[in-house]
Write a protein that holds these residues in place. Structure first.
Motif, PDB file in Angstrom:
ATOM      1  N   ASN A  19       1.473  13.613  -9.556  1.00  0.00           N
ATOM      2  CA  ASN A  19       0.341  13.079 -10.311  1.00  0.00           C
ATOM      3  C   ASN A  19       0.363  11.556 -10.351  1.00  0.00           C
ATOM      4  OD1 ASN A  19      -2.050  13.345 -11.641  1.00  0.00           O
ATOM      5  ND2 ASN A  19      -1.116  13.498 -13.663  1.00  0.00           N
ATOM      6  N   LYS A  20       0.736  10.941  -9.239  1.00  0.00           N
ATOM      7  CA  LYS A  20       0.764   9.492  -9.137  1.00  0.00           C
ATOM      8  C   LYS A  20      -0.270   9.071  -8.107  1.00  0.00           C
ATOM      9  CE  LYS A  20       5.604   8.805 -10.208  1.00  0.00           C
ATOM     10  NZ  LYS A  20       6.864   8.256  -9.743  1.00  0.00           N
ATOM     11  N   GLN A  21      -0.669   7.838  -8.177  1.00  0.00           N
ATOM     12  CA  GLN A  21      -1.575   7.289  -7.185  1.00  0.00           C
ATOM     13  C   GLN A  21      -0.899   6.214  -6.342  1.00  0.00           C
ATOM     14  OE1 GLN A  21      -4.929   8.141  -6.423  1.00  0.00           O
ATOM     15  NE2 GLN A  21      -4.147   9.926  -7.449  1.00  0.00           N
ATOM     16  N   THR A  22       0.422   6.059  -6.474  1.00  0.00           N
ATOM     17  CA  THR A  22       1.130   5.093  -5.649  1.00  0.00           C
ATOM     18  C   THR A  22       2.392   5.718  -5.098  1.00  0.00           C
ATOM     19  OG1 THR A  22       2.450   4.205  -7.461  1.00  0.00           O
ATOM     20  CG2 THR A  22       0.333   3.158  -7.052  1.00  0.00           C
ATOM     21  N   PHE A  23       2.849   5.152  -4.021  1.00  0.00           N
ATOM     22  CA  PHE A  23       4.101   5.594  -3.408  1.00  0.00           C
ATOM     23  C   PHE A  23       4.809   4.354  -2.924  1.00  0.00           C
ATOM     24  CE2 PHE A  23       6.593   6.674   0.314  1.00  0.00           C
ATOM     25  CZ  PHE A  23       7.359   7.705  -0.185  1.00  0.00           C
ATOM     26  N   SER A  24       6.004   4.105  -3.386  1.00  0.00           N
ATOM     27  CA  SER A  24       6.747   2.923  -2.995  1.00  0.00           C
ATOM     28  C   SER A  24       7.664   3.234  -1.827  1.00  0.00           C
ATOM     29  CB  SER A  24       7.569   2.411  -4.178  1.00  0.00           C
ATOM     30  OG  SER A  24       8.409   1.367  -3.747  1.00  0.00           O
ATOM     31  N   PHE A  25       7.559   2.444  -0.767  1.00  0.00           N
ATOM     32  CA  PHE A  25       8.453   2.623   0.365  1.00  0.00           C
ATOM     33  C   PHE A  25       9.894   2.344  -0.032  1.00  0.00           C
ATOM     34  CE2 PHE A  25       4.590   1.863   2.985  1.00  0.00           C
ATOM     35  CZ  PHE A  25       4.618   3.075   3.619  1.00  0.00           C
ATOM     36  N   ASN A  26      10.095   1.485  -1.035  1.00  0.00           N
ATOM     37  CA  ASN A  26      11.460   1.171  -1.469  1.00  0.00           C
ATOM     38  C   ASN A  26      12.152   2.392  -2.051  1.00  0.00           C
ATOM     39  OD1 ASN A  26      11.320  -1.493  -0.733  1.00  0.00           O
ATOM     40  ND2 ASN A  26      10.471  -2.126  -2.695  1.00  0.00           N
ATOM     41  N   LYS A  27      11.397   3.334  -2.562  1.00  0.00           N
ATOM     42  CA  LYS A  27      11.971   4.529  -3.173  1.00  0.00           C
ATOM     43  C   LYS A  27      12.142   5.658  -2.162  1.00  0.00           C
ATOM     44  CE  LYS A  27      10.047   3.248  -7.564  1.00  0.00           C
ATOM     45  NZ  LYS A  27       8.928   3.367  -8.429  1.00  0.00           N
ATOM     46  N   TRP A  28      11.694   5.437  -0.919  1.00  0.00           N
ATOM     47  CA  TRP A  28      11.827   6.457   0.109  1.00  0.00           C
ATOM     48  C   TRP A  28      13.300   6.641   0.428  1.00  0.00           C
ATOM     49  CZ3 TRP A  28       8.931  10.147   1.794  1.00  0.00           C
ATOM     50  CH2 TRP A  28       9.238  10.781   2.988  1.00  0.00           C
ATOM     51  N   ASN A  47       6.436  -2.308   0.018  1.00  0.00           N
ATOM     52  CA  ASN A  47       5.009  -2.042  -0.021  1.00  0.00           C
ATOM     53  C   ASN A  47       4.744  -0.686  -0.655  1.00  0.00           C
ATOM     54  OD1 ASN A  47       3.815  -4.389   1.508  1.00  0.00           O
ATOM     55  ND2 ASN A  47       5.355  -3.651   2.935  1.00  0.00           N
ATOM     56  N   GLU A  48       3.519  -0.509  -1.047  1.00  0.00           N
ATOM     57  CA  GLU A  48       3.111   0.737  -1.665  1.00  0.00           C
ATOM     58  C   GLU A  48       1.887   1.271  -0.954  1.00  0.00           C
ATOM     59  OE1 GLU A  48       3.993   0.622  -6.220  1.00  0.00           O
ATOM     60  OE2 GLU A  48       3.051  -1.267  -5.639  1.00  0.00           O
ATOM     61  N   ILE A  49       1.714   2.570  -1.058  1.00  0.00           N
ATOM     62  CA  ILE A  49       0.495   3.207  -0.566  1.00  0.00           C
ATOM     63  C   ILE A  49      -0.310   3.629  -1.781  1.00  0.00           C
ATOM     64  CG2 ILE A  49      -0.441   5.261   0.556  1.00  0.00           C
ATOM     65  CD1 ILE A  49       1.710   5.113   2.588  1.00  0.00           C
ATOM     66  N   ILE A  50      -1.595   3.320  -1.772  1.00  0.00           N
ATOM     67  CA  ILE A  50      -2.467   3.760  -2.860  1.00  0.00           C
ATOM     68  C   ILE A  50      -3.689   4.448  -2.263  1.00  0.00           C
ATOM     69  CG2 ILE A  50      -1.693   1.933  -4.415  1.00  0.00           C
ATOM     70  CD1 ILE A  50      -4.494   0.662  -3.998  1.00  0.00           C
ATOM     71  N   LYS A  53     -10.996   5.748  -3.651  1.00  0.00           N
ATOM     72  CA  LYS A  53     -12.229   6.294  -3.078  1.00  0.00           C
ATOM     73  C   LYS A  53     -11.964   7.044  -1.774  1.00  0.00           C
ATOM     74  CE  LYS A  53     -15.116   2.932  -5.342  1.00  0.00           C
ATOM     75  NZ  LYS A  53     -16.032   1.817  -5.225  1.00  0.00           N
ATOM     76  N   ASN A  54     -10.968   7.901  -1.796  1.00  0.00           N
ATOM     77  CA  ASN A  54     -10.584   8.750  -0.664  1.00  0.00           C
ATOM     78  C   ASN A  54     -10.044   7.989   0.539  1.00  0.00           C
ATOM     79  OD1 ASN A  54     -11.277  10.930  -2.180  1.00  0.00           O
ATOM     80  ND2 ASN A  54     -13.135  11.405  -1.073  1.00  0.00           N
ATOM     81  N   LEU A  55      -9.763   6.707   0.392  1.00  0.00           N
ATOM     82  CA  LEU A  55      -9.150   5.934   1.467  1.00  0.00           C
ATOM     83  C   LEU A  55      -7.708   5.629   1.089  1.00  0.00           C
ATOM     84  CD1 LEU A  55     -12.028   3.425   2.313  1.00  0.00           C
ATOM     85  CD2 LEU A  55     -11.438   5.561   3.484  1.00  0.00           C
ATOM     86  N   LEU A  56      -6.839   5.684   2.068  1.00  0.00           N
ATOM     87  CA  LEU A  56      -5.413   5.464   1.880  1.00  0.00           C
ATOM     88  C   LEU A  56      -5.088   4.061   2.381  1.00  0.00           C
ATOM     89  CD1 LEU A  56      -2.862   7.181   1.091  1.00  0.00           C
ATOM     90  CD2 LEU A  56      -2.665   7.710   3.507  1.00  0.00           C
ATOM     91  N   PHE A  57      -4.509   3.228   1.514  1.00  0.00           N
ATOM     92  CA  PHE A  57      -4.195   1.848   1.842  1.00  0.00           C
ATOM     93  C   PHE A  57      -2.701   1.610   1.695  1.00  0.00           C
ATOM     94  CE2 PHE A  57      -8.472   1.774   0.055  1.00  0.00           C
ATOM     95  CZ  PHE A  57      -9.173   0.992   0.959  1.00  0.00           C
ATOM     96  N   VAL A  58      -2.150   0.792   2.580  1.00  0.00           N
ATOM     97  CA  VAL A  58      -0.797   0.294   2.384  1.00  0.00           C
ATOM     98  C   VAL A  58      -0.961  -1.161   1.949  1.00  0.00           C
ATOM     99  CG1 VAL A  58      -0.388  -0.437   4.776  1.00  0.00           C
ATOM    100  CG2 VAL A  58       1.539   0.124   3.317  1.00  0.00           C
ATOM    101  N   LEU A  59      -0.219  -1.529   0.911  1.00  0.00           N
ATOM    102  CA  LEU A  59      -0.322  -2.872   0.345  1.00  0.00           C
ATOM    103  C   LEU A  59       0.858  -3.722   0.788  1.00  0.00           C
ATOM    104  CD1 LEU A  59      -1.236  -1.924  -3.338  1.00  0.00           C
ATOM    105  CD2 LEU A  59      -2.777  -2.305  -1.403  1.00  0.00           C
ATOM    106  N   ASN A  60       0.593  -4.927   1.212  1.00  0.00           N
ATOM    107  CA  ASN A  60       1.630  -5.894   1.530  1.00  0.00           C
ATOM    108  C   ASN A  60       1.712  -6.824   0.329  1.00  0.00           C
ATOM    109  OD1 ASN A  60       2.838  -8.389   2.353  1.00  0.00           O
ATOM    110  ND2 ASN A  60       2.602  -7.750   4.473  1.00  0.00           N
ATOM    111  N   ASN A  61       2.741  -6.626  -0.487  1.00  0.00           N
ATOM    112  CA  ASN A  61       2.860  -7.368  -1.736  1.00  0.00           C
ATOM    113  C   ASN A  61       3.150  -8.848  -1.534  1.00  0.00           C
ATOM    114  OD1 ASN A  61       2.353  -5.208  -3.562  1.00  0.00           O
ATOM    115  ND2 ASN A  61       4.360  -4.401  -3.047  1.00  0.00           N
ATOM    116  N   GLU A  62       3.788  -9.212  -0.450  1.00  0.00           N
ATOM    117  CA  GLU A  62       4.089 -10.618  -0.186  1.00  0.00           C
ATOM    118  C   GLU A  62       2.833 -11.397   0.167  1.00  0.00           C
ATOM    119  OE1 GLU A  62       7.098 -11.776   2.590  1.00  0.00           O
ATOM    120  OE2 GLU A  62       8.557 -10.417   1.671  1.00  0.00           O
ATOM    121  N   GLU A  63       2.060 -10.865   1.109  1.00  0.00           N
ATOM    122  CA  GLU A  63       0.880 -11.578   1.590  1.00  0.00           C
ATOM    123  C   GLU A  63      -0.393 -11.220   0.830  1.00  0.00           C
ATOM    124  OE1 GLU A  63       0.498 -11.540   5.872  1.00  0.00           O
ATOM    125  OE2 GLU A  63       2.664 -11.270   6.068  1.00  0.00           O
TER     126      GLU A  63
END
Length: 163
Positions: A19-28, A47-50, A53-63
């Motif tokens: 029941n989350k909307q994020t996934f952290s690669f650091n926790k993989w 980075n995280e995936i969120i 609106k039905n689109l899957l994004f990977v976020l680059n927290n640095e940039e």
């Protein structure tokens, strides 16, 4: 190289089950497995995936940039936004990754806003999808070979000038 569809589906199931909307690669737990399925080496660490609106994004927290890496049953007329907000931070969408819309069979069109910052559309981004119309902004600087692979229903591509 993009995430495989089975892996994206696995991530979506994981997100739903917790029941989350994020996934952290650091926790993989097994980053070496993940890195073999690279999204882009720059995008893997911290980075995280969120899903928005039905689109899957990977976020680059640095940039503070985002890439479209997939979709969760996106349908109809899709608008890829200029940016997304996450934890009060704006991330400009710069790329559509490999296989992001692969085999999406209920999409009519994909468009971008006039102020889009999208720069790259990766190989097979729309592979074997049902897209009929594609409107892309002039901000595009790179279309990878095979970006429209197998889009047999595509009738119209329009390039619009950014404002």
């Amino acid at each position: 190289m993009g995430l495989s569809i089975p892996f994206i589906l696995f991530l979506l199931d994981l997100l739903k089950s917790k029941n989350k909307q994020t996934f952290s690669f650091n926790k993989w737990p097994n980053k070496s497995f993940l890195s073999k399925m690279t999204i882009n080496e720059k995008l893997i660490d911290q980075n995280e995936i969120i899903i928005e609106k039905n689109l899957l994004f990977v976020l680059n927290n640095e940039e503070k940039i985002a890439s479209v890496v997939g979709n969760e049953s996106a349908e109809g007329d899709i608008i890829i936004p200029r940016s997304i907000k996450y934890k009060k931070q704006e991330y400009l969408i710069k790329c559509i990754m490999k296989d992001a819309f692969e085999s999406s069979d209920i999409i009519n069109s994909i468009r971008f806003p006039n102020d889009s910052e999208i720069r790259i559309i990766e190989r097979a981004a729309f592979a074997n999808s049902s897209i009929k119309s594609l409107t892309i902004p002039s901000s595009i600087t790179e279309l990878k070979e095979g970006w429209l692979l197998g889009t047999h229903d595509l009738e119209q591509i329009q390039i619009v000038e950014n404002k």
